[in-house]
Design an enzyme around this catalytic site. Structure first.
Site, mmCIF file in Angstrom:
data_model
loop_
_atom_site.group_PDB
_atom_site.id
_atom_site.type_symbol
_atom_site.label_atom_id
_atom_site.label_comp_id
_atom_site.label_asym_id
_atom_site.label_seq_id
_atom_site.Cartn_x
_atom_site.Cartn_y
_atom_site.Cartn_z
ATOM 1 N N TYR A 109 46.512 2.905 -104.181
ATOM 2 C CA TYR A 109 45.463 3.170 -104.616
ATOM 3 C C TYR A 109 44.550 3.425 -102.387
ATOM 4 C CZ TYR A 109 40.640 2.739 -106.838
ATOM 5 O OH TYR A 109 39.387 3.826 -106.327
ATOM 6 N N GLU A 197 37.982 8.594 -104.169
ATOM 7 C CA GLU A 197 38.865 7.735 -104.715
ATOM 8 C C GLU A 197 40.392 9.104 -104.392
ATOM 9 O OE1 GLU A 197 38.873 5.149 -108.457
ATOM 10 O OE2 GLU A 197 39.122 6.818 -109.259
#
Length: 389
Positions: A109, A197
């Protein structure tokens, strides 16, 4: 402004970021044509909506044949996708993204966002990619690391090394990580982004770092500098009320409560929402008409508020500075007559031309409840919906 995944990847690729090859499709035939162009024997068909959680909701399908690609695309396009981020109303699917299949070894991530507490761009990373970062934060917060980038010095090589160490990358992956961070930071700055993101960022079978999925949000206040990005806007993904507010120059965000709020000034709007809750109510929206709203904008604000079926009362809180209380009063009266309002309206006016404004409201002979101050206004709005303030 939000971008679709395929749009975000086009922008990232233009800045040298490694992304899988993909093709956008509006029907099953186009999806098959895209798969044929990509080649190979494994494809991923992804619904293009402005929301996360697509996989769990059936918005991402892995396909091993052209027939499966066609079936997946036709099964998504024209449907409403409901995920934990869309709410029960969901988002319409008008396009899918057909992407080449990938050999995934690890899922990571990575995100960049504007951290207003530190007045810096923050880099958020975790070894736990492929799942909601909120779940990771709740169950294993120690697995989330944060770096901040000083705007005076900008991104430095040590940021890349720290990120690679946090993600447990080795050998050539460390060098790739530094280049990737530099590229996405450059993209972030150049686009005036508010959030980028990447989830997941994957380590492929060939030891490459690849952006497999991403979200990209652009700061609305900077859109005048990015006409090419403004053309990517998909209004079908936006709340109709928020879209109408944007078109008439109002700042509106729909919430889940039952007291509609119309206020001038963002700070005063936030305070009004807080006092509504303190009085036992729930605000149905954030609505800032700004410092120089016209009578027409006030009427538009009322239309937007009452378009929400959850609204049971309206609280108007205006402190007149540049904004004139009599102009607001004229707009309230015009809107009340035009819309034939059935919900109670509580009005608190203070500031420039307040006496004239109150006279206009009183002479209208409409069922408008005046309030002396904000606490009084909130209490009367809660009482109007049967609450106990």
């Amino acid at each position: 402004m939000n971008l679709h995944e395929y749009q975000a990847k086009q922008i990232l690729a233009s800045h040298g970021v490694s992304v899988p090859w993909g093709e956008v499709a509006g029907n099953g035939d186009e999806a098959v044509a895209g798969a044929e162009k990509l080649g190979g024997g494994l494809w991923v068909v992804k619904a293009q909506v402005h929301a996360g959680g697509r996989g769990k909701a059936g918005g991402i399908k892995v396909c091993k044949s052209h027939d499966e690609v066609r079936s997946a695309a036709d099964g998504m396009i024209g449907q409403i996708l409901v995920t934990h981020q869309t709410g029960p109303e969901g988002k319409p699917i008008h396009k899918v993204y057909v992407e080449e299949g990938f050999d995934i070894v690890r899922e990571l991530y990575l995100a960049l966002l504007v951290d207003r507490d530190s007045s810096r761009i923050a880099v958020i990373a975790s070894t736990e990619g492929g799942m909601d970062i909120e779940e990771v934060a709740a169950s294993a917060p120690e697995k989330i690391i944060t770096l901040t980038i000083d705007p005076a010095s900008g991104l430095q090589p040590f940021h890349g090394r720290r990120l690679a160490d946090a993600l447990k990358l080795e050998d050539d992956q460390v060098k790739q990580c530094g280049k990737l961070l530099a590229s996405i930071y450059r993209t972030f700055i150049a686009s005036d982004a508010s959030m980028l993101e990447i989830n997941p960022l994957v380590v492929s079978g060939s030891d490459d770092l690849v952006v497999l999925d991403c979200k990209f949000n652009i700061d609305d206040n900077a859109m005048f500098r990015h006409k090419e990005l403004a053309e990517m806007r998909d209004e079908s993904q936006e709340d109709p009320s928020e879209r109408e507010a944007h078109e008439v120059g109002l700042n509106y965000v729909k919430l889940d409560g039952n007291i509609g709020c119309m206020v001038n000034g963002a700070g005063l709007a936030m305070a009004t929402m807080d006092i509504c809750k303190l009085a036992g109510g729930e605000p149905a929206n954030f609505l800032d008409v700004g410092g120089g709203a016209t009578k027409e904008q006030v009427a538009a604000a009322f239309r937007i508020i009452v378009s929400d079926p959850n609204v049971q009362a309206i609280l108007v809180n205006i402190f007149g500075g540049i904004m004139l209380c009599d102009v607001i009063a004229q707009g309230i009266v015009a809107a009340a007559k035009e819309l034939d309002l059935k919900v109670p309206v509580v009005v608190r006016l203070e500031g420039t031309n307040v006496k004239k404004g109150k006279e206009i409201l009183a002479q209208s002979r409409l069922a408008l409840t005046p309030a002396d101050d904000l606490s009084d206004a909130a209490a009367k709005a809660v009482a109007a919906i049967g609450g106990d303030a």
